[in-house]
Write an enzyme that holds these catalytic residues in place. Structure first.
Site, short mmCIF file in Angstrom:
data_model
loop_
_atom_site.label_atom_id
_atom_site.label_comp_id
_atom_site.label_asym_id
_atom_site.label_seq_id
_atom_site.Cartn_x
_atom_site.Cartn_y
_atom_site.Cartn_z
N TYR A 224 103.88 57.00 53.39
CA TYR A 224 104.80 57.18 54.53
C TYR A 224 105.62 55.90 54.71
O TYR A 224 105.19 54.81 54.29
CB TYR A 224 104.05 57.55 55.82
CG TYR A 224 102.94 56.63 56.26
CD1 TYR A 224 103.20 55.47 56.98
CD2 TYR A 224 101.62 56.93 55.97
CE1 TYR A 224 102.16 54.64 57.40
CE2 TYR A 224 100.58 56.11 56.37
CZ TYR A 224 100.87 54.97 57.09
OH TYR A 224 99.84 54.15 57.50
N ARG B 124 100.90 47.28 60.42
CA ARG B 124 99.81 46.73 61.25
C ARG B 124 100.15 45.36 61.81
O ARG B 124 99.82 45.05 62.94
CB ARG B 124 98.54 46.56 60.40
CG ARG B 124 97.78 47.80 60.19
CD ARG B 124 96.72 47.56 59.14
NE ARG B 124 96.14 48.82 58.76
CZ ARG B 124 94.99 49.28 59.24
NH1 ARG B 124 94.27 48.58 60.06
NH2 ARG B 124 94.55 50.47 58.86
N ASP C 87 85.80 50.27 65.65
CA ASP C 87 84.97 50.43 64.45
C ASP C 87 83.55 49.92 64.67
O ASP C 87 82.62 50.35 63.98
CB ASP C 87 85.59 49.67 63.27
CG ASP C 87 86.68 50.49 62.56
OD1 ASP C 87 87.03 51.57 63.06
OD2 ASP C 87 87.16 50.03 61.51
P1 FAD Z 1 88.97 45.61 63.27
O1 FAD Z 1 90.39 45.89 63.05
O2 FAD Z 1 88.07 45.56 62.07
O3 FAD Z 1 88.88 44.22 64.04
C1 FAD Z 1 87.68 43.51 64.16
C2 FAD Z 1 88.00 42.05 64.42
O4 FAD Z 1 86.79 41.37 64.74
C3 FAD Z 1 88.58 41.34 63.20
O5 FAD Z 1 89.71 40.59 63.59
C4 FAD Z 1 87.45 40.47 62.71
O6 FAD Z 1 87.90 39.28 62.07
C5 FAD Z 1 86.72 40.16 64.02
N1 FAD Z 1 85.30 39.87 63.84
C6 FAD Z 1 84.41 40.54 63.07
N2 FAD Z 1 83.19 40.00 63.18
C7 FAD Z 1 83.29 38.97 64.05
C8 FAD Z 1 82.37 38.03 64.57
N3 FAD Z 1 81.07 38.08 64.22
N4 FAD Z 1 82.82 37.10 65.45
C9 FAD Z 1 84.13 37.07 65.83
N5 FAD Z 1 85.06 37.93 65.35
C10 FAD Z 1 84.65 38.88 64.48
N6 FAD Z 1 93.41 54.19 61.90
C11 FAD Z 1 94.39 54.85 62.54
O7 FAD Z 1 94.27 55.09 63.75
N7 FAD Z 1 95.53 55.26 61.89
C12 FAD Z 1 95.70 55.05 60.55
O8 FAD Z 1 96.73 55.42 59.97
C13 FAD Z 1 94.66 54.38 59.83
N8 FAD Z 1 94.79 54.16 58.51
C14 FAD Z 1 93.78 53.53 57.86
C15 FAD Z 1 93.90 53.35 56.48
C16 FAD Z 1 92.89 52.73 55.79
C17 FAD Z 1 93.00 52.61 54.32
C18 FAD Z 1 91.74 52.25 56.50
C19 FAD Z 1 90.62 51.59 55.76
C20 FAD Z 1 91.61 52.41 57.86
C21 FAD Z 1 92.62 53.07 58.55
N9 FAD Z 1 92.54 53.28 59.92
C22 FAD Z 1 93.52 53.95 60.58
C23 FAD Z 1 91.36 52.79 60.68
C24 FAD Z 1 91.69 51.52 61.43
O9 FAD Z 1 92.26 50.56 60.57
C25 FAD Z 1 90.45 50.93 62.09
O10 FAD Z 1 89.68 51.95 62.66
C26 FAD Z 1 90.85 49.93 63.18
O11 FAD Z 1 91.61 48.89 62.62
C27 FAD Z 1 89.61 49.38 63.88
O12 FAD Z 1 90.01 48.40 64.80
P2 FAD Z 1 88.93 47.47 65.47
O13 FAD Z 1 89.69 46.57 66.38
O14 FAD Z 1 87.81 48.28 66.01
O15 FAD Z 1 88.29 46.64 64.27
#
Ligand code: FAD
Length: 372
Positions: A209, A106, A287
Site C-alpha cells: 500500500y 510509522r 502488544d
Molecule cells: P511497541 O511498538 O513494541 O512499543 C514498545 C516500546 O517499549 C518500544 O519502544 C520498546 O523499545 C520499549 N520497551 C520494551 N521493553 C522495554 C523495557 N524493558 N524498558 C523500557 N522500554 C521498553 N498494527 C496495526 O494496527 N496496523 C498495521 O497495519 C500493522 N501492521 C503491522 C505489520 C507488521 C509486519 C507487524 C509486525 C506489525 C504490524 N502491526 C500493525 C502491529 C503493530 O505494529 C503493533 O501491534 C504495535 O506497534 C504495538 O505497539 P506497542 O506500543 O504496544 O508496542
C-alpha cells in the site's frame, strides 16, 4: 479530573505507550515515560490506521495531524498471486464514514505522538530499561542502570517482550508460527493506487500500500518456513531471498520487489493474550497485553483503543475498580481480534490449487453480497 496529582509511569514509548501517556496527561495526571532506546524512532515501514484507531487519535486531538501525514485508503483488494486477478474488493468508500481508513509511515505517527506528549508537559526519559516491576501502592520499578522509581500507576506498554507482563503473568514461551515476514519501503514508481493489495499465493502472501502522499509503497511479505528467524525487526536481509520467494507473483509485484534494497526480516511468533492485565498499581496495554500476528492490521489500532479505554476507566472510577473494569472491557475483544488474525494466514496461503480456486470464488461472491 480524577487523575490530577496522580503519578503515572509508562514503560515503553511505542504507539500504545505514547497514546496512553497523552490520554492520562489530558486527564490531569503527572506522567513519565521510560523508554529503553536512545531515541524514540521507528525504522521505515507503514501502518494501517483503521476507523477505530482514528477515533482515538481524534479524541486525543491528533486526528488532523494524522490526516495531514497519511494517505486515505480507497479499498482493500485481495488478489490471486500469479495473474494478479482481483478475487475480492472491499470498497472503503462504502464505510459509514468514508475517508476514515488511512496508511501512514510509522515514523510520522510516532513523531506526531512524541510532539503531543512533550507539549502536554509529560516527561519522556530515554535509555531507561525497566528490568523489574513490583505491584503495590505505590508500584515499584527497577531499571537496568540501578535506579529505582515508583508511581501510583505503572503502565506496561513495553511490547512483545514485556517485562511488566512477566510481573503479572509469569514467563510464557512464544511459539514460532513457521512463518517469516519481510518488510520494506520502496519508491512508488509504478503509481500504486491508494488501496491495500493482498497478493495471495500458496504458502505466501504479500501486502502493498502507498505512503507519504503516494511517494512510497510499503511492503510486508510473509512466507511459510521451517527454519527459525529472530523476532526482531533489527535483523536486515539481502533482497534476493525476498525476491526469489515471490518470483512467480504478478508483474506489478515483481516491479515492487525489484526496488527493495535491505528488507527487515522477522520471525512471526504466537504469544497468548495475557491472562492478567492488571494488578495493584499496574496495568498492561498494546502488544504487552495482546501480541498479534500482523494479518488484520489491528495491533496498533488495539493499542490506541486500550490507551483511551484505560484513561477513561481511570477517570470514571477509583483505581482498583477502574483497572478491573479496563481488563473486563478490553480482554475479550482483543482476544477475538488476535484469534481472527491468527486464522487469516491459512486463508491467504491455501496450497491446493483446486481448493484455492474454490475459496477465491467464494470470497468473490461473499464480497459482492456483503452489506455496506
Ligand atoms: P511497541 O511498538 O513494541 O512499543 C514498545 C516500546 O517499549 C518500544 O519502544 C520498546 O523499545 C520499549 N520497551 C520494551 N521493553 C522495554 C523495557 N524493558 N524498558 C523500557 N522500554 C521498553 N498494527 C496495526 O494496527 N496496523 C498495521 O497495519 C500493522 N501492521 C503491522 C505489520 C507488521 C509486519 C507487524 C509486525 C506489525 C504490524 N502491526 C500493525 C502491529 C503493530 O505494529 C503493533 O501491534 C504495535 O506497534 C504495538 O505497539 P506497542 O506500543 O504496544 O508496542
Amino acid at each position: 479530573m480524577r487523575l490530577e496529582g496522580r503519578r503515572v509511569v509508562v514503560v515503553g514509548g511505542g504507539i500504545g505507550g505514547l497514546a496512553v501517556a497523552l490520554a492520562c496527561r489530558q486527564h490531569g495526571a503527572e506522567v513519565l515515560v521510560l523508554e529503553q532506546a536512545q531515541a524514540i524512532e521507528e525504522v521505515g515501514a507503514g501502518i494501517q490506521i483503521s476507523p477505530n484507531g482514528l477515533c482515538v487519535l481524534d479524541a486525543l486531538g491528533l486526528g488532523q495531524g494524522l490526516r495531514d501525514r497519511a494517505c486515505i485508503a480507497s479499498a482493500v483488494s485481495l488478489r490471486d498471486h500469479s495473474g494478479g486477478a482481483e478475487v475480492l474488493r472491499l470498497d472503503l468508500s462504502r464505510l459509514a464514514e468514508a475517508g476514515t481508513y488511512h496508511f501512514v509511515h510509522r515514523a510520522d505517527l510516532i513523531d506526531l505522538l512524541v510532539e503531543a506528549v512533550r507539549a502536554s508537559g509529560a516527561q519522556i526519559r530515554l535509555l531507561q530499561r525497566v528490568v523489574a516491576v513490583r505491584p503495590g501502592a505505590p508500584a515499584q520499578i527497577d531499571l537496568a542502570n540501578g535506579d529505582r522509581c515508583g508511581g501510583d500507576l505503572v503502565i506496561g506498554a513495553d511490547g512483545l517482550h514485556s517485562a511488566v507482563r512477566g510481573a503479572l503473568n509469569g514467563a510464557v514461551a512464544p511459539v514460532f508460527t513457521r512463518q517469516v515476514a519481510w518488510r520494506a519501503v520502496v519508491p512508488n514508481l509504478a503509481g500504486h493506487p491508494p488501496e491495500a493489495r493482498v497478493h495471495m499465493g500458496p504458502g505466501r502472501h504479500l501486502v502493498s500500500y502507498p505512503l507519504r502522499g503516494g511517494a512510497q509503497v510499503n511492503l510486508v511479505a510473509v512466507e511459510e518456513r521451517s527454519d527459525w528467524v529472530a523476532e526482531s525487526w533489527s535483523h536486515l536481509d539481502a533482497p534476493e531471498p525476498m525476491r526469489s520467494a515471490f518470483q512467480d507473483f504478478a508483474p506489478d509485484v515483481q516491479a515492487l520487489l525489484g526496488a527493495v534494497e535491505r528488507p527487515g526480516l522477522w520471525g512471526l511468533f504466537r504469544h497468548p493474550v495475557a491472562r492478567v492485565w492488571q494488578g495493584e498499581g499496574v496495568a498492561l496495554l498494546g502488544d504487552a497485553a495482546h501480541p498479534t500476528l500482523p494479518f488484520m492490521a489491528q495491533g496498533a489500532n488495539m493499542a490506541l483503543e486500550d490507551a483511551w479505554a484505560l484513561a477513561a476507566c481511570l477517570e470514571r472510577d477509583p483505581q482498583p475498580q477502574a483497572l478491573a473494569r479496563y481488563q473486563h472491557l478490553r480482554r475479550d475483544r482483543c482476544a477475538r481480534i488476535v484469534a481472527t488474525a491468527d486464522g487469516n494466514a491459512w486463508k491467504y496461503h491455501l496450497k491446493n490449487p483446486l481448493i484455492r480456486s474454490a475459496a477465491h470464488l467464494a470470497m468473490g461472491v461473499l464480497g459482492r453480497v456483503a452489506p455496506a
